[in-house]
Design a protein around this motif. Structure first.
Motif, PDB file in Angstrom:
ATOM      1  N   LEU A 129     -10.853 -17.002   2.561  1.00 24.86           N
ATOM      2  CA  LEU A 129     -12.088 -17.365   1.867  1.00 24.86           C
ATOM      3  C   LEU A 129     -13.079 -16.205   1.875  1.00 24.86           C
ATOM      4  O   LEU A 129     -13.747 -15.927   0.872  1.00 24.86           O
ATOM      5  N   ALA A 130     -13.185 -15.521   3.016  1.00 22.29           N
ATOM      6  CA  ALA A 130     -14.084 -14.373   3.108  1.00 22.29           C
ATOM      7  C   ALA A 130     -13.619 -13.247   2.201  1.00 22.29           C
ATOM      8  O   ALA A 130     -14.417 -12.626   1.484  1.00 22.29           O
ATOM      9  N   ALA A 131     -12.325 -12.961   2.214  1.00 23.87           N
ATOM     10  CA  ALA A 131     -11.771 -11.879   1.396  1.00 23.87           C
ATOM     11  C   ALA A 131     -11.978 -12.147  -0.087  1.00 23.87           C
ATOM     12  O   ALA A 131     -12.298 -11.228  -0.858  1.00 23.87           O
ATOM     13  N   MET A 132     -11.829 -13.393  -0.499  1.00 17.26           N
ATOM     14  CA  MET A 132     -11.993 -13.731  -1.919  1.00 17.26           C
ATOM     15  C   MET A 132     -13.456 -13.672  -2.354  1.00 17.26           C
ATOM     16  O   MET A 132     -13.750 -13.760  -3.536  1.00 17.26           O
ATOM     17  N   GLN A 133     -14.361 -13.527  -1.371  1.00 14.29           N
ATOM     18  CA  GLN A 133     -15.777 -13.340  -1.679  1.00 14.29           C
ATOM     19  C   GLN A 133     -16.193 -11.870  -1.504  1.00 14.29           C
ATOM     20  O   GLN A 133     -17.372 -11.549  -1.551  1.00 14.29           O
ATOM     21  N   GLY A 134     -15.209 -10.997  -1.306  1.00 10.62           N
ATOM     22  CA  GLY A 134     -15.507  -9.573  -1.231  1.00 10.62           C
ATOM     23  C   GLY A 134     -15.739  -9.027   0.155  1.00 10.62           C
ATOM     24  O   GLY A 134     -16.287  -7.929   0.293  1.00 10.62           O
ATOM     25  N   HIS A 135     -15.311  -9.751   1.202  1.00  4.47           N
ATOM     26  CA  HIS A 135     -15.469  -9.240   2.568  1.00  4.47           C
ATOM     27  C   HIS A 135     -14.332  -8.262   2.851  1.00  4.47           C
ATOM     28  O   HIS A 135     -13.164  -8.649   2.946  1.00  4.47           O
ATOM     29  N   VAL A 136     -14.654  -6.993   2.993  1.00  2.63           N
ATOM     30  CA  VAL A 136     -13.650  -5.933   3.066  1.00  2.63           C
ATOM     31  C   VAL A 136     -12.812  -6.006   4.349  1.00  2.63           C
ATOM     32  O   VAL A 136     -11.587  -5.843   4.310  1.00  2.63           O
ATOM     33  N   ILE A 137     -13.461  -6.228   5.485  1.00  4.32           N
ATOM     34  CA  ILE A 137     -12.719  -6.286   6.755  1.00  4.32           C
ATOM     35  C   ILE A 137     -11.771  -7.484   6.764  1.00  4.32           C
ATOM     36  O   ILE A 137     -10.646  -7.393   7.260  1.00  4.32           O
ATOM     37  N   ASN A 154       5.998  -8.744   5.888  1.00  2.81           N
ATOM     38  CA  ASN A 154       5.872  -8.765   4.424  1.00  2.81           C
ATOM     39  C   ASN A 154       5.113  -7.539   3.928  1.00  2.81           C
ATOM     40  O   ASN A 154       3.955  -7.643   3.507  1.00  2.81           O
ATOM     41  N   PRO A 155       5.714  -6.358   3.975  1.00  2.37           N
ATOM     42  CA  PRO A 155       4.995  -5.149   3.562  1.00  2.37           C
ATOM     43  C   PRO A 155       4.544  -5.167   2.108  1.00  2.37           C
ATOM     44  O   PRO A 155       3.507  -4.592   1.771  1.00  2.37           O
ATOM     45  N   GLY A 156       5.309  -5.814   1.249  1.00  2.00           N
ATOM     46  CA  GLY A 156       4.926  -5.885  -0.163  1.00  2.00           C
ATOM     47  C   GLY A 156       3.609  -6.615  -0.359  1.00  2.00           C
ATOM     48  O   GLY A 156       2.770  -6.205  -1.162  1.00  2.00           O
ATOM     49  N   ARG A 157       3.423  -7.702   0.388  1.00  3.45           N
ATOM     50  CA  ARG A 157       2.183  -8.459   0.300  1.00  3.45           C
ATOM     51  C   ARG A 157       1.045  -7.741   1.028  1.00  3.45           C
ATOM     52  O   ARG A 157      -0.095  -7.741   0.559  1.00  3.45           O
ATOM     53  N   SER A 158       1.362  -7.140   2.170  1.00  2.13           N
ATOM     54  CA  SER A 158       0.308  -6.479   2.943  1.00  2.13           C
ATOM     55  C   SER A 158      -0.274  -5.294   2.197  1.00  2.13           C
ATOM     56  O   SER A 158      -1.487  -5.081   2.215  1.00  2.13           O
ATOM     57  N   VAL A 159       0.571  -4.516   1.524  1.00  2.42           N
ATOM     58  CA  VAL A 159       0.056  -3.338   0.825  1.00  2.42           C
ATOM     59  C   VAL A 159      -0.873  -3.745  -0.325  1.00  2.42           C
ATOM     60  O   VAL A 159      -1.815  -3.017  -0.654  1.00  2.42           O
ATOM     61  N   ARG A 160      -0.662  -4.909  -0.898  1.00  2.00           N
ATOM     62  CA  ARG A 160      -1.560  -5.394  -1.958  1.00  2.00           C
ATOM     63  C   ARG A 160      -2.961  -5.650  -1.406  1.00  2.00           C
ATOM     64  O   ARG A 160      -3.963  -5.349  -2.062  1.00  2.00           O
ATOM     65  N   HIS A 161      -3.026  -6.196  -0.188  1.00  2.00           N
ATOM     66  CA  HIS A 161      -4.326  -6.406   0.454  1.00  2.00           C
ATOM     67  C   HIS A 161      -4.973  -5.069   0.809  1.00  2.00           C
ATOM     68  O   HIS A 161      -6.161  -4.846   0.542  1.00  2.00           O
ATOM     69  N   TYR A 162      -4.192  -4.175   1.406  1.00  2.00           N
ATOM     70  CA  TYR A 162      -4.744  -2.876   1.799  1.00  2.00           C
ATOM     71  C   TYR A 162      -5.235  -2.082   0.588  1.00  2.00           C
ATOM     72  O   TYR A 162      -6.229  -1.355   0.688  1.00  2.00           O
ATOM     73  N   LEU A 163      -4.559  -2.211  -0.531  1.00  2.00           N
ATOM     74  CA  LEU A 163      -4.989  -1.522  -1.755  1.00  2.00           C
ATOM     75  C   LEU A 163      -6.383  -1.980  -2.160  1.00  2.00           C
ATOM     76  O   LEU A 163      -7.235  -1.165  -2.538  1.00  2.00           O
ATOM     77  N   ILE A 164      -6.628  -3.283  -2.067  1.00  2.00           N
ATOM     78  CA  ILE A 164      -7.931  -3.826  -2.451  1.00  2.00           C
ATOM     79  C   ILE A 164      -9.028  -3.297  -1.533  1.00  2.00           C
ATOM     80  O   ILE A 164     -10.072  -2.825  -1.990  1.00  2.00           O
ATOM     81  N   SER A 165      -8.801  -3.356  -0.218  1.00  2.00           N
ATOM     82  CA  SER A 165      -9.833  -2.914   0.728  1.00  2.00           C
ATOM     83  C   SER A 165     -10.005  -1.398   0.714  1.00  2.00           C
ATOM     84  O   SER A 165     -11.120  -0.894   0.907  1.00  2.00           O
ATOM     85  N   ALA A 166      -8.930  -0.648   0.470  1.00  2.00           N
ATOM     86  CA  ALA A 166      -9.049   0.814   0.366  1.00  2.00           C
ATOM     87  C   ALA A 166      -9.905   1.182  -0.837  1.00  2.00           C
ATOM     88  O   ALA A 166     -10.740   2.091  -0.775  1.00  2.00           O
ATOM     89  N   GLN A 168      -5.275 -16.319  -7.234  1.00  2.00           N
ATOM     90  CA  GLN A 168      -6.641 -16.412  -6.712  1.00  2.00           C
ATOM     91  C   GLN A 168      -6.866 -15.412  -5.586  1.00  2.00           C
ATOM     92  O   GLN A 168      -7.852 -14.686  -5.568  1.00  2.00           O
ATOM     93  N   LEU A 169      -5.920 -15.377  -4.656  1.00  2.00           N
ATOM     94  CA  LEU A 169      -6.066 -14.547  -3.467  1.00  2.00           C
ATOM     95  C   LEU A 169      -6.162 -13.066  -3.809  1.00  2.00           C
ATOM     96  O   LEU A 169      -7.010 -12.346  -3.273  1.00  2.00           O
ATOM     97  N   TYR A 170      -5.297 -12.606  -4.699  1.00  2.00           N
ATOM     98  CA  TYR A 170      -5.286 -11.185  -5.052  1.00  2.00           C
ATOM     99  C   TYR A 170      -6.150 -10.849  -6.258  1.00  2.00           C
ATOM    100  O   TYR A 170      -6.368  -9.676  -6.558  1.00  2.00           O
ATOM    101  N   GLY A 171      -6.642 -11.879  -6.929  1.00  2.00           N
ATOM    102  CA  GLY A 171      -7.439 -11.640  -8.142  1.00  2.00           C
ATOM    103  C   GLY A 171      -8.935 -11.795  -7.934  1.00  2.00           C
ATOM    104  O   GLY A 171      -9.732 -11.432  -8.809  1.00  2.00           O
TER     105      GLY A 171
END
Length: 267
Positions: free
Chosen positions: A170-178, A192-204, A20-23
């Motif tokens: 909750l904000a991120a899963m609704q498309g809030h970039v920041i 947890n760089p592996g998890r953090s880079v997944r978030h940064y990829l989405i916002s980038a 859910q979080l990354y999808g």
């Protein structure tokens, strides 16, 4: 056997949460787009658009200039309401009318005024939190983000990092970039760089330069792969291209000069 089963269930629950979080929230929220041309507004939003309290809409500079060229100098380019120089009390009354109608954007705007002491209001952080909570219940993505900030800093509420993190999710899963970038920062802080880079990829990929630069730094440090940085760069460039228009290119320097002039006059 029960202990192994419980462990497997817990692991599966974490996997489902990550799905859910990354999808979800892979596209910017609707609020980030101009309601006239429907193009996403570049970051920072305040540097490329104007907010109108009459309709609670952010209109990009390109559409604002186009409206002026059509002679719409004293009306809102979206809802056509007259743009008079209203007093703070009159503006507040107009906003309150929309708040009474349960407009989540108006509720969130009023919360921000209480937080910052705008529109003639005294700073009242607990009241701001109360309003953002109500706006979040009505689906405001921005309200979820602001609540995350309040709980993170302990402004208007007791500091609660766990609750702050949940509101950012909750904000991120609704498309809030920041908020998505903040989740990346959170995972970085936890090691947890592996998890953090997944978030940064989405916002980038949604056009946030700070996320792209963070992935670049992680790549240099050996915490992100060359493939991940290349994916982030391609996604970022595509996102920026989506925000471009001839009207915006023409309008940006004009509105920048106007804003700079107002800032100098206010000094």
């Amino acid at each position: 056997h029960r202990k192994e089963h419980k462990k497997a269930c817990k692991q599966r629950a974490a996997e489902l949460k990550d799905e859910q979080l990354y999808g979800q929230g892979l596209a910017r929220s609707e609020r980030d787009s101009c309601p006239i041309c429907t193009l996403p507004i570049p970051f920072p939003l305040a540097g490329h658009s104007r907010f109108f309290t009459c309709c609670m809409k952010m209109v990009c500079y390109g559409c604002g200039l186009a409206a002026q060229k059509r002679g719409m100098l004293e009306t809102c380019p979206f809802c056509r309401s007259p743009l008079k120089h209203y007093s703070a009390s009159t503006t507040l009354a107009r906003v309150q009318a929309r708040v009474d109608a349960n407009d989540p954007d108006a509720i969130s705007f009023l919360a921000n005024q209480y937080c910052m002491g705008g529109s003639g209001l005294q700073v009242n952080a607990p009241r701001a939190v109360e309003l953002w909570t109500k706006a979040a219940e009505f689906g405001s993505t921005e309200a979820h983000f602001e609540l995350g900030t309040c709980y993170s800093k302990g402004e208007g509420v007791a500091q609660d990092k766990s609750k702050a993190h949940r509101y950012f999710e909750l904000a991120a899963m609704q498309g809030h970039v920041i908020a998505r970038h903040y989740l990346g920062n959170h995972e970085t802080a936890k090691g947890n760089p592996g998890r953090s880079v997944r978030h940064y990829l989405i916002s980038a990929k949604m056009g946030l330069e700070e996320s792209l630069e963070t992935i670049k730094s992680m790549f240099v440090a050996g915490q992100a792969t060359k493939m991940q940085y290349a994916e982030a760069l391609r996604g970022y460039q595509a996102a920026i291209k989506e925000t471009k228009s001839p009207e915006r290119d023409e309008a940006k320097p004009i509105f920048d000069r106007m804003r700079k002039s107002r800032q100098q006059q206010s000094k």
